[in-house]
Design an enzyme around this catalytic site. Structure first.
Site, PDB file in Angstrom:
ATOM      1  N   TRP A 226      14.787 -46.924  -4.696  1.00  0.00           N
ATOM      2  CA  TRP A 226      15.887 -46.887  -5.745  1.00  0.00           C
ATOM      3  C   TRP A 226      16.232 -47.460  -6.760  1.00  0.00           C
ATOM      4  O   TRP A 226      16.709 -47.076  -7.906  1.00  0.00           O
ATOM      5  CB  TRP A 226      16.940 -45.900  -4.763  1.00  0.00           C
ATOM      6  CG  TRP A 226      16.260 -44.599  -3.328  1.00  0.00           C
ATOM      7  CD1 TRP A 226      16.512 -45.222  -2.154  1.00  0.00           C
ATOM      8  CD2 TRP A 226      15.874 -43.530  -4.321  1.00  0.00           C
ATOM      9  NE1 TRP A 226      15.627 -43.939  -1.454  1.00  0.00           N
ATOM     10  CE2 TRP A 226      15.070 -43.382  -2.263  1.00  0.00           C
ATOM     11  CE3 TRP A 226      15.903 -42.846  -5.162  1.00  0.00           C
ATOM     12  CZ2 TRP A 226      14.798 -41.446  -2.862  1.00  0.00           C
ATOM     13  CZ3 TRP A 226      15.441 -41.773  -4.990  1.00  0.00           C
ATOM     14  CH2 TRP A 226      15.187 -41.275  -4.137  1.00  0.00           C
TER      15      TRP A 226
ATOM     16  N   ASP B   3      25.306 -47.592  -6.791  1.00  0.00           N
ATOM     17  CA  ASP B   3      25.295 -46.758  -5.692  1.00  0.00           C
ATOM     18  C   ASP B   3      25.395 -47.604  -4.567  1.00  0.00           C
ATOM     19  O   ASP B   3      25.003 -48.431  -3.925  1.00  0.00           O
ATOM     20  CB  ASP B   3      23.091 -46.912  -5.880  1.00  0.00           C
ATOM     21  CG  ASP B   3      22.772 -45.506  -5.423  1.00  0.00           C
ATOM     22  OD1 ASP B   3      23.439 -44.922  -4.450  1.00  0.00           O
ATOM     23  OD2 ASP B   3      21.912 -45.544  -5.068  1.00  0.00           O
TER      24      ASP B   3
ATOM     25  N   LYS C   1      24.735 -38.758   3.666  1.00  0.00           N
ATOM     26  CA  LYS C   1      24.149 -39.751   5.000  1.00  0.00           C
ATOM     27  C   LYS C   1      25.409 -39.716   5.502  1.00  0.00           C
ATOM     28  O   LYS C   1      25.577 -38.966   6.617  1.00  0.00           O
ATOM     29  CB  LYS C   1      23.700 -40.141   3.952  1.00  0.00           C
ATOM     30  CG  LYS C   1      21.997 -40.686   3.487  1.00  0.00           C
ATOM     31  CD  LYS C   1      21.960 -41.216   1.777  1.00  0.00           C
ATOM     32  CE  LYS C   1      21.149 -41.448   1.671  1.00  0.00           C
ATOM     33  NZ  LYS C   1      19.695 -41.205   1.562  1.00  0.00           N
TER      34      LYS C   1
END
Lengths: 364, 364
Positions: A107, A175, A199
């Site tokens: 990511w 992030d 999440k």
């Protein structure tokens, strides 16, 4: 009807059952309005308290300073990958400005790649040399950097930063999709934090952006209106219809967190759960963690046997025992237990019990 | 606890109560999986049938030809405003290409404005001269047009197109956010159709895009990955985590539509509901419709008294009687009854009854 399973998915993943039950109870008539939250006009007096509550709870639990805006957007972290450079790094004259990224996984790497369309990206450090199994030392920023980007928790490989890099006056962007509200984080050390909801916060389809106000500014005309922090900040996340139901669920999840004792108690539980699993892994003769000890995630715990057939058998048999979604990410294989805030200790204990049985049966 | 209200919001708006009840019943354990749909990994065998079902039902009810892709995206119609020109009109060499827009209201105008960043926009006709109270004749496309854009149903003013413009070989693009599945539409006459879900399909946070496959192509590198139809089409709307729960609700709404008798029966009901209200308006001595008869929407029915104080009183008293969200859009004032598929005939009859009483009390 089956009973509830322990769901170790990396996201979307488990939500507190108390939240789901409350959402079900309020489904056709929320707060005595005679409507579902899904049916409420986003500009109505019925919905306003819901989005305000979600923001207030997030500010309270994360201790977000008053000079930060909280935005509820769409598109996931993947849409933040271009929005960050488009809003922070693009100049009217088209000259590409310098930004620094640290590559700690898939990511992080995708974020850097997308940024390279709009900025001069320097990948200052990478742990790709060892399959992203550690967090590298954070190099100093370039003095010309307009921001410095890190991925605080790496969902696929299961690492996390344990020290906030000192970037001086260069804005630090992170992030925090897979670790938001898993433990305290000093928001004031960051210029921008972002997280997909699916999440620790709620259902997929909401992205939370926490941005220091001085970074919100007018951007060149060619940038799509919907990709401008300036617009969303000015309109209170209501430039167009926001993902109302997801925002409502986030509010319920944050209520639940507070009822559990707040972030301090959530952190205590997360450390307890992770310690149980890592301690078992570190003494196992069958399973092992591929991640450097000091960089291990509290949320995503990958483990391997080193035999793909046996790993597939483990994942299959675990699912049959009500321990689901334990396969590792399709890019890395092995197993991964994602144990977000809503995973109870009983789920981790059940997993460890199952692993012990599996180890007893398969240790040669 | 209040009983359910009749919600005339322009969106988000009413959903079928049977859908809400089913969603509530499945909230903690959907399809015997031991999970909520909100908790399911989007790449799991549990979620795959849910997104496949939503697409299959949409294809069946809309009779979508096989050479069209169905995408479930985020960001609402507002994010389609830039995505359409970015995907259909931008060339590698940067030369702006010609596109035609017809201006039938605020959303049509916003779509054209956003497109003008990336294309040479010609607004070929507009009904702004009469406060958008009619649909203009559709001018022929320019022979160099790369597409031609219309807004099929205009949510704020309550007009709709009744004839598909003949654009020859120029691809016809239409925003059908507020009328999708309200009556049959010949998809094969369009190159691209798009709709935010929060009127006739489900909760806010999902955008449906129906695009002819030959229009899906590689676009220049500077365009954000998340804004490319090519990527979303290739990945089956799973380039990143989709808004899973909203997609699930869409599937339930489409199941409900089929159970009701499909699109033919839904259309019959919509015409009946709209006729009841328009017939009342056209003979009322207090209320009137500002919209040209032949261009009136089946979904959004604005009406006025011509006295702002009395209009405010009407909206307030109606709400107290369980008829909520009847205020007109903040840009135009007056009243508006949005009567989407999920609004039962009983709701429209209750509104007309209330209007009759109000008229009797206030006709001077």
């Amino acid at each position: 009807m089956n009973k509830r399973v322990y769901n170790f998915s990396a996201g979307p993943s488990m939500l507190p059952v108390a939240v789901l039950e409350r959402a079900a109870a309020e489904m056709t008539n929320a707060n005595g309005t005679g409507q579902s939250v899904m049916e409420m006009s986003h500009r109505s007096k019925d919905f306003k308290p819901i989005i305000d509550h979600a923001e207030a709870m997030l500010r309270e639990l994360m201790e977000i300073p008053g000079n930060y805006k909280v935005l509820f957007l769409q598109g996931g972290a993947s849409l933040q990958f271009p929005m960050i450079p488009l809003n922070l790094a693009v100049r009217e004259d088209g000259k590409k400005q310098k930004v620094t990224y640290v590559d700690t996984g898939v990511w992080a790497s995708k974020a850097a790649e997308e940024a390279s369309k709009y900025a001069e990206v320097r990948v200052a450090a990478s742990s790709k040399d060892k399959a992203y199994s550690y967090i590298p030392e954070a190099p100093a920023p370039d003095t010309e950097d307009v921001y410095y980007h890190i991925t605080w928790n790496n969902t696929i490989v299961g690492t996390k930063w344990n020290k906030i890099p000192n970037t001086g006056s260069v804005p630090l962007v992170a992030d925090i999709s897979s670790c938001i509200l898993s433990e305290p984080l000093d928001v004031s050390k960051f210029a921008l934090l972002y997280a997909g909801a699916q999440k620790n916060l709620g259902p997929a389809g909401v992205t939370v952006v926490i941005i220091r106000e001085d970074l919100i500014k007018k951007v060149p005309d060619w940038i799509p209106t919907m990709l401008r922090y300036e617009i969303h900040a000015k309109e209170g996340s209501m430039y167009n219809t926001p993902p109302c139901y997801g925002i409502y669920i986030i509010g319920l999840v944050l209520d639940w967190m507070k009822e559990q004792g707040g972030l301090a108690e959530i952190e205590r539980r997360n450390r307890e759960k992770a310690t149980l699993l890592y301690d078992y892994l570190d003494q196992s003769k069958l399973f092992r963690s591929p991640i450097r000890k000091e960089d291990r995630s509290l949320m995503n715990i990958p483990f391997v046997i080193g035999n793909a057939d046996l790993e597939a058998q483990f994942v299959k048999e675990a699912a049959a025992s009500g321990l689901v979604n334990l396969a590792g990410h399709r890019l890395v294989g092995g197993m991964r237990a994602s144990i977000y805030n809503a995973m109870p200790k009983e789920g981790v204990l059940a997993l460890i019990d199952f692993m012990k049985q599996f180890e007893a049966a398969h240790r040669s």
